[in-house]
Scaffold this motif. Structure first.
Motif, PDB file in Angstrom:
ATOM      1  N   GLU A  36       0.765  -1.259   0.085  1.00  0.00           N
ATOM      2  CA  GLU A  36       0.086   0.219  -0.049  1.00  0.00           C
ATOM      3  C   GLU A  36       0.878   1.274  -0.075  1.00  0.00           C
ATOM      4  O   GLU A  36       0.422   2.271  -0.647  1.00  0.00           O
ATOM      5  N   LYS A  61      -8.124   4.161  -4.502  1.00  0.00           N
ATOM      6  CA  LYS A  61      -9.245   3.352  -3.944  1.00  0.00           C
ATOM      7  C   LYS A  61      -9.016   2.012  -3.649  1.00  0.00           C
ATOM      8  O   LYS A  61      -9.597   1.339  -2.636  1.00  0.00           O
ATOM      9  N   GLN A  62      -7.776   1.495  -4.487  1.00  0.00           N
ATOM     10  CA  GLN A  62      -7.377  -0.005  -4.015  1.00  0.00           C
ATOM     11  C   GLN A  62      -6.880   0.177  -2.687  1.00  0.00           C
ATOM     12  O   GLN A  62      -7.184  -0.744  -1.869  1.00  0.00           O
ATOM     13  N   LYS A  65      -9.657   0.078  -0.172  1.00  0.00           N
ATOM     14  CA  LYS A  65     -10.376  -1.333  -0.216  1.00  0.00           C
ATOM     15  C   LYS A  65      -9.364  -2.182   0.430  1.00  0.00           C
ATOM     16  O   LYS A  65      -9.505  -3.221   1.389  1.00  0.00           O
ATOM     17  N   GLN A  66      -7.888  -2.336   0.774  1.00  0.00           N
ATOM     18  CA  GLN A  66      -6.984  -2.905   1.075  1.00  0.00           C
ATOM     19  C   GLN A  66      -6.568  -2.673   2.495  1.00  0.00           C
ATOM     20  O   GLN A  66      -6.755  -3.519   3.299  1.00  0.00           O
ATOM     21  N   PRO A  68      -8.927  -0.621   5.228  1.00  0.00           N
ATOM     22  CA  PRO A  68      -9.978   0.359   5.539  1.00  0.00           C
ATOM     23  C   PRO A  68      -9.746   1.526   6.581  1.00  0.00           C
ATOM     24  O   PRO A  68     -10.379   2.496   6.618  1.00  0.00           O
ATOM     25  N   TRP A  71      -9.232   4.771   5.193  1.00  0.00           N
ATOM     26  CA  TRP A  71     -10.420   5.105   4.105  1.00  0.00           C
ATOM     27  C   TRP A  71     -10.620   6.925   3.959  1.00  0.00           C
ATOM     28  O   TRP A  71     -10.688   7.404   3.004  1.00  0.00           O
TER      29      TRP A  71
END
Length: 87
Positions: A36, A61-62, A65-66, A68, A71
Protein backbone atom coordinates in the motif's frame (compact mmCIF):
# COMPACT_ATOMS: atom_id res chain seq x y z
CA UNK A 1 22.12 23.83 4.71
CA UNK A 2 19.71 25.77 2.54
CA UNK A 3 17.25 23.67 0.57
CA UNK A 4 16.71 24.59 -3.05
CA UNK A 5 13.66 23.36 -4.88
CA UNK A 6 13.69 22.92 -8.62
CA UNK A 7 10.26 24.26 -9.61
CA UNK A 8 10.17 25.47 -13.20
CA UNK A 9 7.09 27.31 -14.38
CA UNK A 10 6.00 24.36 -16.53
CA UNK A 11 2.67 22.88 -15.40
CA UNK A 12 3.64 19.21 -15.78
CA UNK A 13 7.36 19.37 -14.99
CA UNK A 14 8.73 16.03 -13.82
CA UNK A 15 12.27 16.08 -12.45
CA UNK A 16 14.73 13.21 -12.65
CA UNK A 17 14.13 12.62 -8.94
CA UNK A 18 10.44 12.01 -9.59
CA UNK A 19 11.23 9.63 -12.43
CA UNK A 20 13.72 7.73 -10.26
CA UNK A 21 11.21 7.58 -7.41
CA UNK A 22 8.53 6.24 -9.73
CA UNK A 23 10.91 3.58 -10.98
CA UNK A 24 11.85 2.59 -7.42
CA UNK A 25 8.22 2.27 -6.29
CA UNK A 26 7.39 0.16 -9.35
CA UNK A 27 10.30 -2.15 -8.51
CA UNK A 28 9.00 -2.36 -4.94
CA UNK A 29 5.63 -3.50 -6.30
CA UNK A 30 7.37 -6.20 -8.35
CA UNK A 31 8.96 -7.50 -5.15
CA UNK A 32 5.86 -7.10 -2.97
CA UNK A 33 2.70 -6.69 -5.07
CA UNK A 34 -0.10 -4.54 -3.61
CA UNK A 35 2.20 -2.88 -1.08
CA UNK A 36 0.00 0.00 0.00
CA UNK A 37 2.83 2.49 0.61
CA UNK A 38 4.30 1.94 -2.86
CA UNK A 39 0.84 2.27 -4.42
CA UNK A 40 0.23 5.42 -2.35
CA UNK A 41 3.39 7.16 -3.53
CA UNK A 42 2.80 6.11 -7.13
CA UNK A 43 -0.71 7.58 -6.86
CA UNK A 44 0.76 10.86 -5.63
CA UNK A 45 3.17 10.92 -8.58
CA UNK A 46 0.29 10.19 -10.99
CA UNK A 47 -1.89 12.91 -9.50
CA UNK A 48 0.50 15.70 -8.58
CA UNK A 49 3.10 15.40 -11.34
CA UNK A 50 1.57 13.51 -14.27
CA UNK A 51 -1.91 15.00 -13.77
CA UNK A 52 -3.50 11.60 -14.47
CA UNK A 53 -6.21 12.07 -11.87
CA UNK A 54 -8.31 9.04 -12.82
CA UNK A 55 -5.39 6.66 -12.44
CA UNK A 56 -4.38 8.28 -9.15
CA UNK A 57 -7.93 7.97 -7.79
CA UNK A 58 -8.15 4.32 -8.84
CA UNK A 59 -4.90 3.61 -6.99
CA UNK A 60 -6.15 5.41 -3.88
CA UNK A 61 -9.41 3.44 -3.97
CA UNK A 62 -7.33 0.25 -4.09
CA UNK A 63 -5.56 1.31 -0.89
CA UNK A 64 -8.85 2.12 0.84
CA UNK A 65 -10.20 -1.35 -0.02
CA UNK A 66 -6.97 -2.99 1.12
CA UNK A 67 -6.75 -1.04 4.39
CA UNK A 68 -10.09 0.38 5.57
CA UNK A 69 -8.39 2.33 8.37
CA UNK A 70 -6.99 4.66 5.69
CA UNK A 71 -10.40 5.23 4.07
CA UNK A 72 -10.77 8.84 5.29
CA UNK A 73 -7.25 9.79 4.17
CA UNK A 74 -7.76 8.25 0.72
CA UNK A 75 -11.20 9.85 0.34
CA UNK A 76 -9.73 13.28 1.09
CA UNK A 77 -7.02 12.80 -1.52
CA UNK A 78 -9.51 11.54 -4.08
CA UNK A 79 -11.71 14.61 -3.54
CA UNK A 80 -8.63 16.85 -3.85
CA UNK A 81 -7.65 15.22 -7.16
CA UNK A 82 -11.25 15.46 -8.45
CA UNK A 83 -11.24 19.18 -7.59
CA UNK A 84 -7.93 19.63 -9.44
CA UNK A 85 -9.32 17.72 -12.41
CA UNK A 86 -12.24 20.16 -12.62
CA UNK A 87 -9.99 23.23 -12.88
Amino acid sequence: FPVTINKPNKPQFISNNILKSESLFKKCLEIKPCNEESVYFLALIEGHYKKDYNKACDMLKQIAKQNPSRWAEMTNLISYFRKEQGK
